[in-house]
Write a protein that holds these residues in place. Structure first.
Motif, PDB file in Angstrom:
ATOM      1  N   LEU A  36      52.171 -41.826 -29.260  1.00 23.79           N
ATOM      2  CA  LEU A  36      53.406 -42.387 -29.810  1.00 23.79           C
ATOM      3  C   LEU A  36      53.143 -43.764 -30.424  1.00 23.79           C
ATOM      4  O   LEU A  36      53.638 -44.078 -31.510  1.00 23.79           O
ATOM      5  N   HIS A  40      54.457 -43.821 -34.341  1.00 23.41           N
ATOM      6  CA  HIS A  40      55.910 -43.885 -34.138  1.00 23.41           C
ATOM      7  C   HIS A  40      56.682 -44.030 -35.432  1.00 23.41           C
ATOM      8  O   HIS A  40      57.892 -43.851 -35.463  1.00 23.41           O
ATOM      9  N   TYR A  43      60.002 -41.771 -37.571  1.00 24.19           N
ATOM     10  CA  TYR A  43      60.901 -40.968 -36.730  1.00 24.19           C
ATOM     11  C   TYR A  43      62.264 -41.628 -36.619  1.00 24.19           C
ATOM     12  O   TYR A  43      62.381 -42.859 -36.605  1.00 24.19           O
ATOM     13  N   VAL A  46      63.111 -41.122 -30.578  1.00 25.77           N
ATOM     14  CA  VAL A  46      62.023 -40.694 -29.697  1.00 25.77           C
ATOM     15  C   VAL A  46      62.612 -40.221 -28.379  1.00 25.77           C
ATOM     16  O   VAL A  46      63.492 -40.882 -27.820  1.00 25.77           O
TER      17      VAL A  46
END
Ligand code: CA
Length: 219
Positions: A36, A40, A43, A46
């Motif tokens: 992640l 990251h 996105y 999460v």
């Protein structure tokens, strides 16, 4: 929505990805917290398990929060109040106890997204600091009216530093933004490119080093 599902349990992870996909979302599965931290970007939200093989999810969350404000919903078997409070105080936007009810989980994610403030206005496209003029749209930097040739990385440094002139930018933010990873050994690369950039600008004091933190452009 583009969702990152950080979950080492295949049963739970596959079921989540399948359920999100069936509802028209794009979901990527990650098994480790480190995955992640390096991926990251891009996105909308999460979903983060706490019991991960490489690190505690709360630790991962803390590291993520140093470089990103992406909405995070913790999904974990830990249902005690202390864990929930620690998760929320640690930067999670919501907390769901396993086993999840998919519709509820999605509603919570959408709710968290809806609460986000609007994206800030785009930064100024021309930044003039004394005799240094940065044209962000044209990707040009002029010093005393003469254009200087910067490498891609050097310009990206300028771009990051001039977003808010006079404000401190941490090394982690720079590494994350330019190299996509604040948690591997890119620290040396940052030093190298910063040195190159300063030499080309030839304006000592334009970029101030803030010891133990990062840098500041101007003022
Ligand atoms: Ca787990």
């Amino acid at each position: 929505m583009r969702l990152a599902v950080v979950e080492d349990d295949d049963g739970v992870g596959d079921a989540l990805v399948e359920a999100f996909t069936a509802r028209g979302h794009h979901a990527d599965r990650m098994r480790r917290g480190a995955d992640l931290l390096t991926a990251h970007r891009g996105y909308d939200a999460v979903v983060l398990d706490l019991g991960l093989p490489d690190a505690d999810g709360l630790h991962i969350l803390r590291q993520l929060r140093e470089v990103s404000s992406v909405p995070v919903v913790i999904l974990t078997a830990r249902s005690d109040e202390r864990s929930i409070v620690r998760g929320l105080r640690g930067g999670a936007d919501d907390y769901v106890v396993k086993p999840p009810r998919i519709a509820e989980l999605l509603a919570r994610i959408e709710n968290v997204l809806g609460r986000r403030p609007e994206i800030a206005a785009p930064p100024a496209r021309i930044v003039q600091t004394e005799d240094v003029r940065v044209d962000l749209a044209a990707r040009r930097v002029e010093v005393a009216g003469v254009e200087i040739a910067l490498t891609t990385k050097e310009f990206e440094l300028v771009e990051a530093l001039t977003e808010r002139p006079g404000a401190a930018v941490s090394r982690q933010q720079l590494m994350d933004r330019i190299w996509g990873d604040a948690f591997v050994a890119v620290s040396r690369s940052l030093d190298v490119h910063m040195t190159g950039l300063r030499a080309k600008l030839n304006r000592p004091g334009l970029i101030t080093t803030i010891r133990g933190y990062g840098y500041r452009w101007g003022d």
